[in-house]
Scaffold this motif. Structure first.
Motif, PDB file in Angstrom:
ATOM      1  N   SER A  36       0.830  -1.194   0.000  1.00 19.45           N
ATOM      2  CA  SER A  36       0.000   0.000   0.000  1.00 19.45           C
ATOM      3  C   SER A  36       0.867   1.247   0.000  1.00 19.45           C
ATOM      4  O   SER A  36       2.089   1.185   0.072  1.00 19.45           O
ATOM      5  CB  SER A  36      -0.929   0.012   1.218  1.00 19.45           C
ATOM      6  N   VAL A  38       0.240   5.830   1.039  1.00 18.94           N
ATOM      7  CA  VAL A  38      -0.651   6.752   1.742  1.00 18.94           C
ATOM      8  C   VAL A  38      -1.784   7.274   0.856  1.00 18.94           C
ATOM      9  O   VAL A  38      -2.783   7.767   1.370  1.00 18.94           O
ATOM     10  CB  VAL A  38       0.120   7.943   2.354  1.00 18.94           C
ATOM     11  N   ALA A  39      -1.659   7.169  -0.458  1.00 16.07           N
ATOM     12  CA  ALA A  39      -2.700   7.655  -1.354  1.00 16.07           C
ATOM     13  C   ALA A  39      -3.773   6.601  -1.618  1.00 16.07           C
ATOM     14  O   ALA A  39      -4.855   6.929  -2.082  1.00 16.07           O
ATOM     15  CB  ALA A  39      -2.092   8.108  -2.678  1.00 16.07           C
ATOM     16  N   SER A  40      -3.462   5.353  -1.317  1.00 20.89           N
ATOM     17  CA  SER A  40      -4.388   4.266  -1.604  1.00 20.89           C
ATOM     18  C   SER A  40      -5.385   4.110  -0.459  1.00 20.89           C
ATOM     19  O   SER A  40      -5.046   4.251   0.704  1.00 20.89           O
ATOM     20  CB  SER A  40      -3.618   2.962  -1.792  1.00 20.89           C
ATOM     21  N   HIS A  41      -6.607   3.793  -0.822  1.00 18.61           N
ATOM     22  CA  HIS A  41      -7.644   3.557   0.184  1.00 18.61           C
ATOM     23  C   HIS A  41      -7.728   2.094   0.569  1.00 18.61           C
ATOM     24  O   HIS A  41      -8.621   1.701   1.306  1.00 18.61           O
ATOM     25  CB  HIS A  41      -9.002   4.033  -0.337  1.00 18.61           C
ATOM     26  N   ARG A  42      -6.799   1.279   0.032  1.00 20.85           N
ATOM     27  CA  ARG A  42      -6.852  -0.143   0.343  1.00 20.85           C
ATOM     28  C   ARG A  42      -5.444  -0.714   0.446  1.00 20.85           C
ATOM     29  O   ARG A  42      -4.481  -0.105   0.000  1.00 20.85           O
ATOM     30  CB  ARG A  42      -7.658  -0.898  -0.690  1.00 20.85           C
ATOM     31  N   THR A  43      -5.369  -1.876   1.037  1.00 14.61           N
ATOM     32  CA  THR A  43      -4.130  -2.632   1.087  1.00 14.61           C
ATOM     33  C   THR A  43      -4.272  -3.788   0.108  1.00 14.61           C
ATOM     34  O   THR A  43      -5.242  -4.540   0.168  1.00 14.61           O
ATOM     35  CB  THR A  43      -3.873  -3.160   2.507  1.00 14.61           C
ATOM     36  N   GLN A 113       5.147  -0.397   2.228  1.00 18.06           N
ATOM     37  CA  GLN A 113       4.340   0.791   2.503  1.00 18.06           C
ATOM     38  C   GLN A 113       5.137   2.011   2.068  1.00 18.06           C
ATOM     39  O   GLN A 113       6.284   2.186   2.486  1.00 18.06           O
ATOM     40  CB  GLN A 113       4.011   0.883   3.998  1.00 18.06           C
TER      41      GLN A 113
END
Length: 141
Positions: A36, A38-43, A113
């Motif tokens: 993931s 920090v811009a992604s809403h998912r893992t 990450q």
């Protein structure tokens, strides 16, 4: 070799950025990996999740190249301080910087990450309005 895993990741990322070679990077990830930023809403989960994550990364920009200021490897953890420069699909110059933390289990990445300011990247991709996207001044002829 002290930085072997960090360098393997950097080399595989360079192949993705330069040639679109996705497999070398994806093969570094384990079946249980978490990926993931920090811009992604998912893992993203597992090797197929890593494939999806990196395909999106490469597809987001027309051209991109990352350079690394610091690579730190301690035990099963790698920290990479980087800057990525490229061109968005709308032609805007893109430059953003951040840090990626990678956790390994043996020869496989189990967690990736990336941390960066998503506002800067979003401005540059959508409008070319972030300060680093401005065209450099040209000298008079």
């Amino acid at each position: 070799m002290a930085m072997e895993r960090a360098q393997r990741f950097v080399d595989a990322l360079a192949r993705l950025e330069e040639d679109g070679e996705l497999d070398a990077l994806v093969e570094l990830f384990g079946e249980d990996a978490q990926v993931s930023n920090v811009a992604s809403h998912r893992t993203f989960q597992g090797r197929e999740g890593a494939r999806h994550f990196w395909r999106e990364y490469k597809g987001m920009l027309r051209q991109v190249k990352s350079t690394f200021r610091n690579m730190i490897e301690a035990g099963d953890r790698v920290a990479l301080e980087w800057e990525s420069n490229g061109t968005a699909h709308n032609g805007a110059a893109v430059a953003y910087e951040g840090v990626s933390i990678i956790e390994w289990d043996g020869e496989s990445i189990v967690r990736f990450q990336a941390y960066f300011d998503p506002r800067v990247l979003g401005q540059e991709l959508s409008q070319g309005t972030a300060p680093r996207s401005e065209a450099p001044a040209t000298a008079p002829a």
